[in-house]
Design a protein around this motif. Sequence first.
Motif, PDB file in Angstrom:
ATOM      1  N   PHE A   1       0.840  -1.189   0.000  1.00  0.00           N
ATOM      2  CA  PHE A   1       0.000   0.000   0.000  1.00  0.00           C
ATOM      3  C   PHE A   1       0.882   1.249   0.000  1.00  0.00           C
ATOM      4  O   PHE A   1       1.912   1.299   0.668  1.00  0.00           O
ATOM      5  CB  PHE A   1      -0.893  -0.009   1.240  1.00  0.00           C
ATOM      6  CG  PHE A   1      -1.994   1.005   1.185  1.00  0.00           C
ATOM      7  CD1 PHE A   1      -3.194   0.706   0.578  1.00  0.00           C
ATOM      8  CD2 PHE A   1      -1.827   2.267   1.739  1.00  0.00           C
ATOM      9  CE1 PHE A   1      -4.221   1.630   0.523  1.00  0.00           C
ATOM     10  CE2 PHE A   1      -2.838   3.202   1.692  1.00  0.00           C
ATOM     11  CZ  PHE A   1      -4.040   2.891   1.075  1.00  0.00           C
ATOM     12  N   GLU A   2       0.445   2.248  -0.748  1.00  0.00           N
ATOM     13  CA  GLU A   2       1.231   3.473  -0.882  1.00  0.00           C
ATOM     14  C   GLU A   2       1.534   4.068   0.487  1.00  0.00           C
ATOM     15  O   GLU A   2       0.626   4.346   1.278  1.00  0.00           O
ATOM     16  CB  GLU A   2       0.445   4.479  -1.729  1.00  0.00           C
ATOM     17  CG  GLU A   2       1.227   5.733  -2.061  1.00  0.00           C
ATOM     18  CD  GLU A   2       0.426   6.645  -2.960  1.00  0.00           C
ATOM     19  OE1 GLU A   2       0.932   7.724  -3.319  1.00  0.00           O
ATOM     20  OE2 GLU A   2      -0.723   6.286  -3.288  1.00  0.00           O
ATOM     21  N   ALA A   3       2.821   4.259   0.787  1.00  0.00           N
ATOM     22  CA  ALA A   3       3.232   4.712   2.112  1.00  0.00           C
ATOM     23  C   ALA A   3       4.325   5.755   1.976  1.00  0.00           C
ATOM     24  O   ALA A   3       5.167   5.699   1.073  1.00  0.00           O
ATOM     25  CB  ALA A   3       3.720   3.548   2.957  1.00  0.00           C
TER      26      ALA A   3
ATOM     27  N   THR B   1       3.646   8.829   9.756  1.00  0.00           N
ATOM     28  CA  THR B   1       3.529   8.685  11.210  1.00  0.00           C
ATOM     29  C   THR B   1       3.021   9.959  11.854  1.00  0.00           C
ATOM     30  O   THR B   1       2.286   9.912  12.857  1.00  0.00           O
ATOM     31  CB  THR B   1       4.879   8.291  11.805  1.00  0.00           C
ATOM     32  OG1 THR B   1       5.370   7.144  11.103  1.00  0.00           O
ATOM     33  CG2 THR B   1       4.762   7.977  13.284  1.00  0.00           C
ATOM     34  N   PHE B   2       3.384  11.134  11.316  1.00  0.00           N
ATOM     35  CA  PHE B   2       2.958  12.401  11.907  1.00  0.00           C
ATOM     36  C   PHE B   2       1.441  12.549  11.898  1.00  0.00           C
ATOM     37  O   PHE B   2       0.875  13.149  12.815  1.00  0.00           O
ATOM     38  CB  PHE B   2       3.598  13.580  11.153  1.00  0.00           C
ATOM     39  CG  PHE B   2       5.096  13.622  11.272  1.00  0.00           C
ATOM     40  CD1 PHE B   2       5.706  13.821  12.501  1.00  0.00           C
ATOM     41  CD2 PHE B   2       5.898  13.464  10.160  1.00  0.00           C
ATOM     42  CE1 PHE B   2       7.078  13.858  12.602  1.00  0.00           C
ATOM     43  CE2 PHE B   2       7.267  13.492  10.257  1.00  0.00           C
ATOM     44  CZ  PHE B   2       7.869  13.690  11.475  1.00  0.00           C
ATOM     45  N   PHE B   3       0.782  12.011  10.869  1.00  0.00           N
ATOM     46  CA  PHE B   3      -0.665  12.122  10.777  1.00  0.00           C
ATOM     47  C   PHE B   3      -1.389  10.896  11.340  1.00  0.00           C
ATOM     48  O   PHE B   3      -2.476  11.027  11.903  1.00  0.00           O
ATOM     49  CB  PHE B   3      -1.093  12.331   9.318  1.00  0.00           C
ATOM     50  CG  PHE B   3      -0.680  13.659   8.760  1.00  0.00           C
ATOM     51  CD1 PHE B   3      -1.239  14.838   9.226  1.00  0.00           C
ATOM     52  CD2 PHE B   3       0.282  13.750   7.765  1.00  0.00           C
ATOM     53  CE1 PHE B   3      -0.864  16.067   8.713  1.00  0.00           C
ATOM     54  CE2 PHE B   3       0.663  14.970   7.247  1.00  0.00           C
ATOM     55  CZ  PHE B   3       0.093  16.135   7.719  1.00  0.00           C
ATOM     56  N   LEU B   4      -0.803   9.711  11.182  1.00  0.00           N
ATOM     57  CA  LEU B   4      -1.468   8.502  11.655  1.00  0.00           C
ATOM     58  C   LEU B   4      -1.608   8.477  13.176  1.00  0.00           C
ATOM     59  O   LEU B   4      -2.605   7.984  13.704  1.00  0.00           O
ATOM     60  CB  LEU B   4      -0.709   7.258  11.195  1.00  0.00           C
ATOM     61  CG  LEU B   4      -0.969   6.801   9.761  1.00  0.00           C
ATOM     62  CD1 LEU B   4      -0.075   5.630   9.398  1.00  0.00           C
ATOM     63  CD2 LEU B   4      -2.429   6.430   9.570  1.00  0.00           C
ATOM     64  N   ALA B   5      -0.614   9.020  13.887  1.00  0.00           N
ATOM     65  CA  ALA B   5      -0.675   8.994  15.349  1.00  0.00           C
ATOM     66  C   ALA B   5      -1.891   9.747  15.875  1.00  0.00           C
ATOM     67  O   ALA B   5      -2.667   9.193  16.668  1.00  0.00           O
ATOM     68  CB  ALA B   5       0.626   9.545  15.932  1.00  0.00           C
TER      69      ALA B   5
ATOM     70  N   LEU C   1      -4.601   8.116   3.917  1.00  0.00           N
ATOM     71  CA  LEU C   1      -4.307   7.641   5.271  1.00  0.00           C
ATOM     72  C   LEU C   1      -5.553   7.050   5.933  1.00  0.00           C
ATOM     73  O   LEU C   1      -5.462   6.074   6.676  1.00  0.00           O
ATOM     74  CB  LEU C   1      -3.761   8.784   6.118  1.00  0.00           C
ATOM     75  CG  LEU C   1      -2.346   9.264   5.741  1.00  0.00           C
ATOM     76  CD1 LEU C   1      -1.932  10.438   6.620  1.00  0.00           C
ATOM     77  CD2 LEU C   1      -1.352   8.126   5.863  1.00  0.00           C
ATOM     78  N   ALA C   2      -6.710   7.651   5.690  1.00  0.00           N
ATOM     79  CA  ALA C   2      -7.940   7.075   6.249  1.00  0.00           C
ATOM     80  C   ALA C   2      -8.219   5.699   5.652  1.00  0.00           C
ATOM     81  O   ALA C   2      -8.818   4.840   6.299  1.00  0.00           O
ATOM     82  CB  ALA C   2      -9.112   8.014   5.988  1.00  0.00           C
TER      83      ALA C   2
ATOM     84  N   SER D   1      -5.797   3.649   4.566  1.00  0.00           N
ATOM     85  CA  SER D   1      -4.624   2.797   4.751  1.00  0.00           C
ATOM     86  C   SER D   1      -4.907   1.649   5.708  1.00  0.00           C
ATOM     87  O   SER D   1      -5.631   1.807   6.699  1.00  0.00           O
ATOM     88  CB  SER D   1      -3.462   3.637   5.286  1.00  0.00           C
ATOM     89  OG  SER D   1      -2.385   2.812   5.674  1.00  0.00           O
ATOM     90  N   PRO D   2      -4.340   0.450   5.478  1.00  0.00           N
ATOM     91  CA  PRO D   2      -4.507  -0.654   6.433  1.00  0.00           C
ATOM     92  C   PRO D   2      -3.828  -0.388   7.768  1.00  0.00           C
ATOM     93  O   PRO D   2      -4.114  -1.072   8.755  1.00  0.00           O
ATOM     94  CB  PRO D   2      -3.871  -1.842   5.695  1.00  0.00           C
ATOM     95  CG  PRO D   2      -2.940  -1.235   4.704  1.00  0.00           C
ATOM     96  CD  PRO D   2      -3.562   0.054   4.294  1.00  0.00           C
ATOM     97  N   ARG D   3      -2.944   0.613   7.804  1.00  0.00           N
ATOM     98  CA  ARG D   3      -2.278   0.942   9.069  1.00  0.00           C
ATOM     99  C   ARG D   3      -3.177   1.764   9.978  1.00  0.00           C
ATOM    100  O   ARG D   3      -2.931   1.843  11.188  1.00  0.00           O
ATOM    101  CB  ARG D   3      -0.989   1.718   8.779  1.00  0.00           C
ATOM    102  CG  ARG D   3       0.034   0.929   7.971  1.00  0.00           C
ATOM    103  CD  ARG D   3       1.132   1.829   7.461  1.00  0.00           C
ATOM    104  NE  ARG D   3       1.812   2.519   8.549  1.00  0.00           N
ATOM    105  CZ  ARG D   3       2.664   3.521   8.365  1.00  0.00           C
ATOM    106  NH1 ARG D   3       2.921   3.950   7.130  1.00  0.00           N
ATOM    107  NH2 ARG D   3       3.239   4.090   9.397  1.00  0.00           N
ATOM    108  N   ALA D   4      -4.202   2.406   9.438  1.00  0.00           N
ATOM    109  CA  ALA D   4      -5.111   3.227  10.244  1.00  0.00           C
ATOM    110  C   ALA D   4      -6.160   2.333  10.893  1.00  0.00           C
ATOM    111  O   ALA D   4      -6.790   1.505  10.233  1.00  0.00           O
ATOM    112  CB  ALA D   4      -5.778   4.283   9.366  1.00  0.00           C
ATOM    113  N   THR D   5      -6.340   2.495  12.193  1.00  0.00           N
ATOM    114  CA  THR D   5      -7.298   1.670  12.939  1.00  0.00           C
ATOM    115  C   THR D   5      -8.547   2.430  13.357  1.00  0.00           C
ATOM    116  O   THR D   5      -9.604   1.834  13.513  1.00  0.00           O
ATOM    117  CB  THR D   5      -6.630   1.092  14.192  1.00  0.00           C
ATOM    118  OG1 THR D   5      -6.129   2.154  15.006  1.00  0.00           O
ATOM    119  CG2 THR D   5      -5.468   0.177  13.814  1.00  0.00           C
TER     120      THR D   5
END
Length: 650
Positions: A28-30, A35-39, A65-66, A68-72
């Motif tokens: 996925f595009e990263a 990290t600054f926005f995902l946190a 980012l919304a 993204s699979p990293r966003a919970t």
Amino acid sequence: MKRQCTFRVPLRHSRMKITYAISTETDFEAYAWDTFFLAPMDAGCLAFIVQTSDLKLTVRTFARLAHSPRATHRANRMYLILPSVELPENIFEANIRELYRMRQMGFMPDLVIAKFVTEHNRMHGESSTVESRSEEHIQVELITHRFVGPDPTERLSLDIWTPKKGFLRDANLYPDKVTNLMGKEVTLTAIFYPPYSAVYPDAEPPIYDGLEFRIMYEWAKANNLTWRVLYKPNDWWGEILRNGSGWGLSGHVSMDMADVAFGAIYLWENEHRYTDYSGVELSPLYGGHFWPIVPAPDEPELIRQLKPASDNGADSKPAPPILILKHSSVYFQASLTIVHPRPKLLPGWTVVTSPFNPEMWIAVGASVAMATLALHVTSQSSMKLLGEGKPVVNMYSTWVECAFRTMGLLVLQVPPDERDFSTLRHVPMRHLVTWLILFYFVVTTGYSAGLASVLTLPRYEKPIDTPRDMSERNSKWGAMDECFVFFLRESMDPTMRSLANNFVLGTEEYFAERTKTGEIGFAIEKLQNGHFALPTYINEDSMRYLRIMKEDYVTAHCVFMLRKGSPFMASINSVIRKLRDRGVVLYWEDMAVRKYMNSRDQLAVAGSRYDVDNGPTQLLLRHTTVSTILQKREVEAIKQDSRPTWSVQA
């Protein structure tokens, strides 16, 4: 493919220059600065103020980012974008028009852009930095897009702010744009899968009906929207790849080709990393799996159970978070089961063994061995202790003779002691033989009763009724999409993993050719009100050769699939809860089955476990083959000199 970019991000009242590289081939595009926005996004922050010189990049970044699979954390957020450079009027307005035509604006209703306006800019049409303007000449126009109605890209001026007077209109900068969509067009994607969804695009007019389409109709009425359907007949539920692309229902939502997907969608773990499900509130806990089938138990107790033992130490590392179904308001429960080939008739030679089960035959064999031993030992002891001490040859004098006498007792052949004067009439031997005659009379009577039932009732192989039976027999089964086996791939249960290994993916024509061959089973779906969602190759004709399994191998909830953080989630959940609580969904299930499915096919599947009574079974030659052989041997034994022909002389 690598792409190098440079930009500036205001962070903690300072400027940071960041150079980043992205990979768009497999993952996925990263970006390095995600990290600054995902946190703050995962911490539950619902509003962001961003100063940027590139509006399009900022909008694409937050939308990505919304998704993204990293966003919970999943929520519809509010954004205030402040430009860092004042552009001429014509350039800024052109950028705004292009921005509002982007697909990302279709699911970002609460985005407000600040436009700096000064007298100097209006008079000379020049650009300047924010720092070069004097405070008294600054005016900030706050603008947004309409989002609703037939023209959602229309530019709207919300308010104007000045340093001295503040907001001139006192307008609501983030009005509710979702409750009344004023005819906004929403894209739905579905498959032909009655009774959930019945899609006939070539009809005049096109027919879009079924259980889940009815729910969408109610949502359209409640929120005043219009819709179109994205339908690809060759795509089913599909799959989402690691880079966020995909195909089928889940791929259409993941790639923002559709706003809502439905068609018996379950709580799939991989797809949930890229999309969101209706009516589900998720809670992060400790562990490493997603539990989509059952509601979670008490959360504090579950946390204590899932924490590793090292968590109590000072150097312990927390386990990776998981998502567990905490509060479910899903509208429908369904299950997956399998129709297997009907059990076959047992061959004729099994008639002689069918009256007793294997355990009983083992007991009979053990009794024969023990009776043989008892006859031989008693005979030898009687001659030594009660006789004259001389060995006498008789029918119990050898092991072979004792074995055949015991077998004769088993078929009710009583030893002719009264006519055999060579046999000593000692009391222990006569008592033993008499008790053995009574014992084997009971055994033979039970066998005869069982044999009578076998000769009048057909005998079949043991049916496959449970997933464990499928695993033990290594039974093959299949479906036209891998969604029927998603839950089993990562299961910790060896039985379920065995089922997943025996799964066969095929086409409709492939399975239609094998419904009557007895080679393979077929997955079907059982609905909450007792009906079945059937592929075309499962019908009344094919069910004459198939039988539904007694137990289901998966029970789960059906949901609607939306984009992560979709603004439509709350309104859809509200409609779903009302329809579910009033029982309307179950009524629509019955209606869709009657309208778009064959009731005889439904009855054929539901009644496949009950065999039709064809009356008494005719007595055939194969039923009496073994009995005729035994009777012939018995007649031959009677014709001999009071001894069966299979007796052995010592």
